[in-house]
Design a protein around this motif. Structure first.
Motif, PDB file in Angstrom:
ATOM      1  N   ASP A 541      86.220 -30.089  55.409  1.00  0.00           N
ATOM      2  CA  ASP A 541      85.273 -29.664  54.368  1.00  0.00           C
ATOM      3  C   ASP A 541      85.217 -28.140  54.264  1.00  0.00           C
ATOM      4  O   ASP A 541      85.239 -27.576  53.166  1.00  0.00           O
ATOM      5  N   VAL A 542      85.136 -27.472  55.412  1.00  0.00           N
ATOM      6  CA  VAL A 542      85.071 -26.007  55.392  1.00  0.00           C
ATOM      7  C   VAL A 542      86.380 -25.427  54.864  1.00  0.00           C
ATOM      8  O   VAL A 542      86.376 -24.477  54.070  1.00  0.00           O
ATOM      9  N   ARG A 545      86.379 -25.502  51.175  1.00  0.00           N
ATOM     10  CA  ARG A 545      85.512 -24.490  50.562  1.00  0.00           C
ATOM     11  C   ARG A 545      86.104 -23.096  50.667  1.00  0.00           C
ATOM     12  O   ARG A 545      85.806 -22.220  49.844  1.00  0.00           O
ATOM     13  N   LEU A 546      86.934 -22.867  51.710  1.00  0.00           N
ATOM     14  CA  LEU A 546      87.518 -21.543  51.914  1.00  0.00           C
ATOM     15  C   LEU A 546      88.897 -21.393  51.280  1.00  0.00           C
ATOM     16  O   LEU A 546      89.534 -20.362  51.420  1.00  0.00           O
ATOM     17  N   SER A 563      79.382 -17.442  54.278  1.00  0.00           N
ATOM     18  CA  SER A 563      78.570 -18.564  53.787  1.00  0.00           C
ATOM     19  C   SER A 563      78.875 -19.856  54.515  1.00  0.00           C
ATOM     20  O   SER A 563      78.089 -20.811  54.464  1.00  0.00           O
ATOM     21  N   GLN A 564      80.020 -19.897  55.220  1.00  0.00           N
ATOM     22  CA  GLN A 564      80.424 -21.097  55.957  1.00  0.00           C
ATOM     23  C   GLN A 564      80.341 -20.908  57.469  1.00  0.00           C
ATOM     24  O   GLN A 564      80.767 -21.780  58.222  1.00  0.00           O
ATOM     25  N   GLN A 565      79.801 -19.781  57.911  1.00  0.00           N
ATOM     26  CA  GLN A 565      79.829 -19.465  59.344  1.00  0.00           C
ATOM     27  C   GLN A 565      79.104 -20.503  60.178  1.00  0.00           C
ATOM     28  O   GLN A 565      79.594 -20.927  61.233  1.00  0.00           O
ATOM     29  N   GLU A 567      78.525 -23.667  59.537  1.00  0.00           N
ATOM     30  CA  GLU A 567      79.297 -24.907  59.574  1.00  0.00           C
ATOM     31  C   GLU A 567      80.522 -24.767  60.475  1.00  0.00           C
ATOM     32  O   GLU A 567      80.898 -25.705  61.187  1.00  0.00           O
TER      33      GLU A 567
END
Length: 703
Positions: A541-542, A545-546, A563-565, A567
């Motif tokens: 998922d991450v 998003r990246l 913003s994903q740190q 997770e």
């Protein structure tokens, strides 16, 4: 309520297993017989392949002169610990990792195993010895060449040259690449000039810097011919033998800390300090007389991480030390809980043993399961470390794997140690708050373990980046068709889980039976699927998003990553938990007999179910578990607690820490004697008829 105190063995002396190879064959238990833990054999399994060294270190730690004395002044505590370092030198305890050419044994795994056991004597002693030989000495060994080994290691090994490991700065801790101290090469004098250009560049929190150190390995930006080649290490004398700073060097004592006050932490700063060109520890980067820089590693980034990777042993030893501290805390709390009585819940006369209360079991037994998981994972980790540092597994991939495992396990074990010691303290009530029972002192000393050798959250971010890298490599050379198939599969999977179809299928399959749900969850393959699936889904998922990050500008890409740190860190933690579960599962095959294996299997299940319960919201939200199976998780944990309870004392006795290492009065059997005296007193009163009449029995009953 059943009083289990009478049927559990309360041992005040832990077994001392005889070092030998742990048996791989299990002996069948009699049909229908309750399982029994072979404490001595299990203790041997827990000692691992460096059993003799661990036992020798424990014997050394049991000597009164090696142990912490509470209540000493700061100066006296420091002096005592420094004197203990000399005893370590005399015993040869600290020379195992060094080359045979200078009197060492080149035993990297054994060195760490012995070091970890010193936490039972005094964490200050352990960490100060780690500063001297595991950081200062290891930096010279791992980053220097034969010239440095011959010139500096003998004095370091003998403690003639106490030293500091000057990496961390006031303004830069975990971000070592950004340290501001500089080492600028002067070709006219063939010297490096070391400077700390502003206050934030002072080297800080350094063991041995406050008082004892007369030299340091200083990490600084190497500048030559006006080019910065990144962080390198330099051997730098810092004090005269009388304790005065050398010219250009100054510093301060950090003073009293929250724990580990046997260590003289301090700060250092440098102004125009010149050191010879040859005192650059030049294994991975060198400067010629004319200032020309050369390195066997072309990439500056890879060179930096290679240099830091050689010092990974600090994280290895903290992982094992934290687990050992948790073992001691649980030994104290579970021994006490098996003896302490409170409230007459199931009897008119006898109070209950507090470990028989479900809530007390819920507090301590899952921590016991996690400690076993951490212990087995550490043994695997230690073998990986020994293989890499011995040269048996010396590829770049092997070193990267070791760094990733270290960054994954050290956070979990150090956080777990603090949680365990705090819960153990509370579980022992007021007695746990007394310094004589060690729990508060141990927790204070271990508090900083979560931030030194890398802040835990920063380390988990390193793990997450490695997981993302591995994930992307799967598709680095994939053709369009393979990538398309993956995207379709991912989309289908998300639809499947997101719509709850999987949950509905589970509910239908279970037909309203909690037993069916539990049976499915009990299977190791199911636990592995749930734990592995969570890691894969979170990373996937991450990564999705990246995906656009490489098309963005630097600031936008950094914002997207930030913003994903959270997770990312949670995914890394899930990965580390999976490593521990796998190690525990593999260790079941080495159990010495069928009875011990059965109890360890229950304990492994408690660990696995505990992880699933902790993350139950994730499994429900993502459709991985039906509500019924989610309820079954907590219900089965309660059942496991009941099964494990009769074996709890045996399981902590198997840790092998006897009274001379535990050193807590409430874990010596004294509480059992007090309780026996009290019960005998009241029993004699009842038998003789001298007991006063309870007021409640005089009141007429309401009709």
């Amino acid at each position: 309520m059943v009083d289990t105190a009478a049927r559990t063995t309360t041992s005040t002396d832990a077994p001392t297993p005889t070092p030998a190879s742990a048996p791989t064959q299990t002996t069948a238990a009699p049909t229908g017989a309750a399982p029994r833990v072979d404490v001595e054999a299990l203790g041997l399994q827990l000692l691992g392949d460096w059993a003799e060294i661990r036992l020798a270190s424990r014997e050394l730690s049991s000597r009164p002169e090696m142990q912490k004395v509470e209540g000493l002044s700061l100066a006296d505590q420091r002096a005592r610990v420094f004197g203990q370092l000399k005893l370590l030198v005399e015993s040869g305890q600290v020379h195992r990792a060094f080359p045979k050419s200078v009197g060492g044994k080149e035993d990297n795994g054994g060195n760490i195993a012995g070091f970890e056991e010193l936490v039972a004597a005094d964490p200050s002693l352990q960490i100060k010895s780690g500063v001297q030989w595991g950081l200062f000495g290891a930096a010279v060994l791992q980053l220097g060449t034969q010239y440095h080994h011959e010139k500096y290691l003998p004095g370091i090994m003998s403690l003639d040259v106490p030293g500091a490991f000057a990496m961390t700065e006031t303004g830069h801790g975990s971000d070592v690449a950004s340290v501001a101290t500089t080492a600028t090469y002067d070709p006219e004098t063939q010297e490096f000039v070391i400077d700390t250009p502003f206050r934030g560049a002072w080297k800080d929190y350094l063991g041995n810097a406050g008082k004892d150190g007369i030299a340091a390995v200083v990490f600084a930006q190497l500048i030559t011919n006006n080019v910065n080649h990144g962080v390198h290490a330099f051997y730098v004398p810092i004090r005269e033998e009388n304790g005065d700073f050398l010219p250009g060097i100054g510093g301060e004592d950090d003073g009293i800390k929250g724990g580990l006050n046997g260590i003289d932490n301090g700060r250092l700063h440098f102004t125009g300090v010149r050191v010879p060109r040859l005192d650059l520890l030049n294994k991975y980067g060198d400067v010629a007389e004319d200032g020309t820089y050369t390195s066997s590693i072309d990439s500056p980034g890879r060179r930096f991480f290679t240099m830091l990777g050689t010092l990974v042993q600090g994280r290895v030893s903290l992982d094992g030390s934290a687990i050992n501290a948790a073992k001691i805390g649980l030994k104290i709390a579970i021994t006490y809980g098996d003896q302490r009585r409170q409230f007459t819940a199931g009897s008119d006369t006898d109070e209950e043993v507090i470990l028989d209360y479900q809530r007390h079991q819920r507090r301590l037994l899952p921590l016991l399961a996690t400690t076993y998981a951490g212990s087995f994972a550490h043994e695997v980790f230690l073998h990986k470390f020994d293989d890499v540092f011995s040269g048996r597994a010396a590829t770049d991939a092997d070193r990267q794997d070791l760094e990733t495992i270290a960054a994954a396990l050290k956070p979990l074990s150090t956080w777990h140690a603090l949680d365990t010691l705090q819960e153990a303290r509370e579980a022992c009530g007021g007695a746990g708050f007394l310094t004589e029972n060690r729990l508060t002192s141990l927790r204070a000393d271990l508090d900083v373990y979560v931030t030194f050798e890398g802040d835990n959250n920063v380390l988990l971010q390193l793990v997450a980046k490695r997981l993302l890298t591995d994930f992307s490599r799967k598709f680095a050379k994939a053709d369009a068709g393979a990538l398309a198939r993956y995207v379709v599969t991912q989309a289908a999977g998300k639809a499947y889980h997101g719509t709850g179809l999987r949950s509905v299928a589970q509910t239908v399959k279970d037909f309203g039976s909690t037993a069916r749900a539990v049976n499915w969850l009990q299977e190791p393959s199911t636990q592995r699927e749930l734990l592995t699936g969570r890691v894969e889904a979170m990373v996937g998922d991450v990564a999705g998003r990246l995906r656009s990050a490489n098309k963005l500008g630097k600031k936008a890409a950094a914002d997207l990553f930030n913003s994903q740190q959270n997770e990312l860190i949670e995914a890394a933690r899930a990965h580390a938990e999976l490593l521990q579960w796998e190690a525990f599962t593999d260790a079941l095959d080495q159990a010495p007999d069928a009875g011990t294996k059965q109890v360890l299997t229950w304990l492994r299940d408690l660990f696995g179910f505990g992880l699933i319960e902790k993350h139950l919201s994730w499994y429900l939200i993502h459709g991985r578990l039906s509500p019924q199976r989610a309820q079954a998780v907590s219900a089965y944990i309660d059942r496991l607690l009941t099964r494990i309870r009769p074996h709890a004392v045996d399981l902590v006795d198997a840790f092998g820490y006897g009274p001379e290492l535990v050193r807590a009065k409430i874990a010596t059997g004294a509480e059992a004697e007090r309780q026996a005296e009290a019960r005998a007193y009241y029993a004699e009163q009842r038998a003789s008829g001298t007991a006063p009449v309870d007021e409640k029995t005089l009141k007429p009953k309401k009709r």
